[in-house]
Design an enzyme around this catalytic site. Structure first.
Site, PDB file in Angstrom:
ATOM      1  N   CYS A 179      10.800  -9.251  38.026  1.00 13.74           N
ATOM      2  CA  CYS A 179      10.280  -8.131  38.798  1.00 13.74           C
ATOM      3  C   CYS A 179       9.262  -8.706  39.778  1.00 13.74           C
ATOM      4  CB  CYS A 179       9.603  -7.149  37.841  1.00 13.74           C
ATOM      5  SG  CYS A 179       8.648  -5.862  38.654  1.00 13.74           S
ATOM      6  N   ASN A 180       9.440  -8.388  41.054  1.00 13.75           N
ATOM      7  CA  ASN A 180       8.510  -8.916  42.062  1.00 13.75           C
ATOM      8  C   ASN A 180       7.134  -8.294  41.943  1.00 13.75           C
ATOM      9  OD1 ASN A 180      10.071 -10.489  44.541  1.00 13.75           O
ATOM     10  ND2 ASN A 180      11.393  -9.186  43.305  1.00 13.75           N
TER      11      ASN A 180
ATOM     12  N   GLU B 171      17.842   3.616  41.048  1.00 15.44           N
ATOM     13  CA  GLU B 171      17.763   4.039  39.643  1.00 15.44           C
ATOM     14  C   GLU B 171      18.479   5.379  39.438  1.00 15.44           C
ATOM     15  OE1 GLU B 171      16.395   2.750  36.738  1.00 15.44           O
ATOM     16  OE2 GLU B 171      15.676   0.877  37.607  1.00 15.44           O
TER      17      GLU B 171
ATOM     18  N   TYR C 288       7.286   0.486  39.062  1.00 13.98           N
ATOM     19  CA  TYR C 288       6.060  -0.311  39.030  1.00 13.98           C
ATOM     20  C   TYR C 288       5.420  -0.383  40.427  1.00 13.98           C
ATOM     21  CZ  TYR C 288       6.480  -2.453  34.341  1.00 13.98           C
ATOM     22  OH  TYR C 288       6.516  -2.684  32.989  1.00 13.98           O
ATOM     23  N   GLY C 289       6.275  -0.325  41.429  1.00 12.55           N
ATOM     24  CA  GLY C 289       5.803  -0.553  42.797  1.00 12.55           C
ATOM     25  C   GLY C 289       4.736   0.410  43.272  1.00 12.55           C
TER      26      GLY C 289
ATOM     27  N   ASP D 108      11.754  -6.278  33.454  1.00 13.21           N
ATOM     28  CA  ASP D 108      11.594  -5.584  34.745  1.00 13.21           C
ATOM     29  C   ASP D 108      11.185  -4.154  34.409  1.00 13.21           C
ATOM     30  OD1 ASP D 108      11.876  -5.083  37.576  1.00 13.21           O
ATOM     31  OD2 ASP D 108      13.756  -4.045  37.145  1.00 13.21           O
ATOM     32  N   SER D 109      10.906  -3.362  35.447  1.00 15.33           N
ATOM     33  CA  SER D 109      10.600  -1.953  35.220  1.00 15.33           C
ATOM     34  C   SER D 109      11.856  -1.155  34.875  1.00 15.33           C
ATOM     35  CB  SER D 109       9.967  -1.367  36.485  1.00 15.33           C
ATOM     36  OG  SER D 109      10.873  -1.510  37.560  1.00 15.33           O
TER      37      SER D 109
ATOM     38  N   CYS E 219      12.441  -7.442  45.883  1.00 15.62           N
ATOM     39  CA  CYS E 219      12.478  -6.540  44.731  1.00 15.62           C
ATOM     40  C   CYS E 219      13.803  -6.810  44.042  1.00 15.62           C
ATOM     41  CB  CYS E 219      12.397  -5.085  45.185  1.00 15.62           C
ATOM     42  SG  CYS E 219      12.672  -3.916  43.836  1.00 15.62           S
ATOM     43  N   THR E 220      13.766  -6.968  42.743  1.00 15.38           N
ATOM     44  CA  THR E 220      14.995  -7.355  42.047  1.00 15.38           C
ATOM     45  C   THR E 220      16.017  -6.222  41.955  1.00 15.38           C
ATOM     46  OG1 THR E 220      13.864  -6.945  39.949  1.00 15.38           O
ATOM     47  CG2 THR E 220      13.961  -9.225  40.718  1.00 15.38           C
ATOM     48  N   HIS E 221      15.613  -5.006  42.330  1.00  9.98           N
ATOM     49  CA  HIS E 221      16.594  -3.920  42.398  1.00  9.98           C
ATOM     50  C   HIS E 221      17.522  -4.084  43.628  1.00  9.98           C
ATOM     51  CE1 HIS E 221      14.057  -1.777  39.520  1.00  9.98           C
ATOM     52  NE2 HIS E 221      14.941  -0.804  39.464  1.00  9.98           N
TER      53      HIS E 221
HETATM   54  N1  DGL Z   1      12.426  -4.468  40.381  1.00 12.18           N
HETATM   55  C1  DGL Z   1      11.017  -4.475  40.542  1.00 12.18           C
HETATM   56  C2  DGL Z   1      10.519  -5.385  41.595  1.00 12.18           C
HETATM   57  O1  DGL Z   1      11.125  -6.410  41.767  1.00 12.18           O
HETATM   58  C3  DGL Z   1      10.275  -3.214  40.295  1.00 12.18           C
HETATM   59  C4  DGL Z   1      10.496  -2.099  41.197  1.00 12.18           C
HETATM   60  C5  DGL Z   1       9.693  -0.892  40.783  1.00 12.18           C
HETATM   61  O2  DGL Z   1       9.709  -0.547  39.605  1.00 12.18           O
HETATM   62  O3  DGL Z   1       9.035  -0.308  41.632  1.00 12.18           O
HETATM   63  O4  DGL Z   1       9.527  -5.179  42.233  1.00 12.18           O
END
Ligand code: DGL
Length: 266
Positions: free
Chosen positions: A73-74, A153, A42-43, A10-11, A185-187
């Protein structure tokens, strides 16, 4: 092969929600986790950048003998899954976090579903497209919620700041009447309880962690890859040091996690 670890990336900390669920469902498996904190979030990045980062991380995880790779990570699942499959599909099994959620939802009869995610995931339209393929009559309302990842984060969870941001996003008129909300989003599972509470627990809040772990288990069983050796070793790598990674990791994995910085971009 069976003893080799499951690669997860993931990011940042988000993929730990998936790693945690995998550990609960498959306690006999070893994990190797990579959080690309140097490129977080990443988004907000282009699909091309995310594809490049994901490719290098996949190479790293394969260099460390991963038997399967979970793209936890989505944003990377939406932007890089097809290209990773093209590049590495013959060498390893790749699992994304979007398809298992779409498959799960196709077993439920929802009329109106909301999806929240990063700008990259939402602008890709991946959830909407995939849900419509399986359930054409379902209305899908997609909304980018870009403040949530930096908020998590930075450790702003279960407090006034996070409550205000969550309330502001989820009060949007467009989401009125949804029966389910996908945490795209996995966060976001880290704040799942706050989100459920916002809807007075009347909306099914769906995240990928458990369904992805179930698919992973089936995949390992089918390919005769379950680790039955009794030897388990988890490894955690990040590409840059961030204050909260260890703190949030500690919420998911009891005891000290052995966190290493890996400079894979040099
Ligand atoms: N957890 C990630 C996702 O599922 C990345 C979120 C990010 O870094 O913006 O999209």
């Amino acid at each position: 092969m069976k003893e080799q670890p499951i690669g997860i990336f993931d990011s940042g900390v988000g993929g730990l929600t998936v790693a945690h669920a995998i550990k609960q469902i498959l306690p006999g498996e070893s994990l190797i986790y990579f959080g690309d904190t140097a490129h977080l979030p990443y988004g907000d990045k282009s699909a091309e950048s995310i594809r490049n980062y994901s490719q290098r991380i996949t190479e790293f995880l394969l260099e460390h003998d991963s038997k399967v790779i979970v793209i936890a990570c989505n944003s990377a699942s939406a932007s890089a899954f097809d290209s990773l499959k093209g590049k590495f599909g013959k060498k390893t099994i790749l699992i994304n976090v979007i398809d298992p959620v779409v498959d799960y939802l196709s077993t439920r009869n929802f009329n109106k579903i909301g999806v929240i995610g990063t700008k990259r995931t939402i602008s890709s339209g991946t959830y909407e497209l995939k849900i419509k393929e399986k359930s054409p009559s379902t209305r899908v309302i997609s909304m980018a919620t870009p403040l949530l990842v930096p908020m998590i984060e930075e450790g702003f969870i279960f407090d006034d700041i996070s409550n205000a941001i969550i309330r502001t996003y989820l009060s949007s008129e467009s989401l009125a009447g949804i029966q389910a909300l996908i945490l795209g989003c996995t966060h976001y599972p880290i704040i799942k309880n706050q989100i459920s509470k916002f809807f007075n627990f009347n909306v099914e809040v769906v995240d990928s962690a458990r369904v992805v772990s179930m698919i992973l288990r089936q995949t390992l069983e089918k390919n005769n890859l379950l680790n039955d050796s009794g030897k388990v070793k988890d490894q955690f790598f990040i590409s840059d040091y961030t204050t909260y990674f260890e703190k949030i990791a500690g919420m998911f994995f009891e005891g000290e996690i052995n966190l290493k910085k890996a400079d894979i971009w040099g």
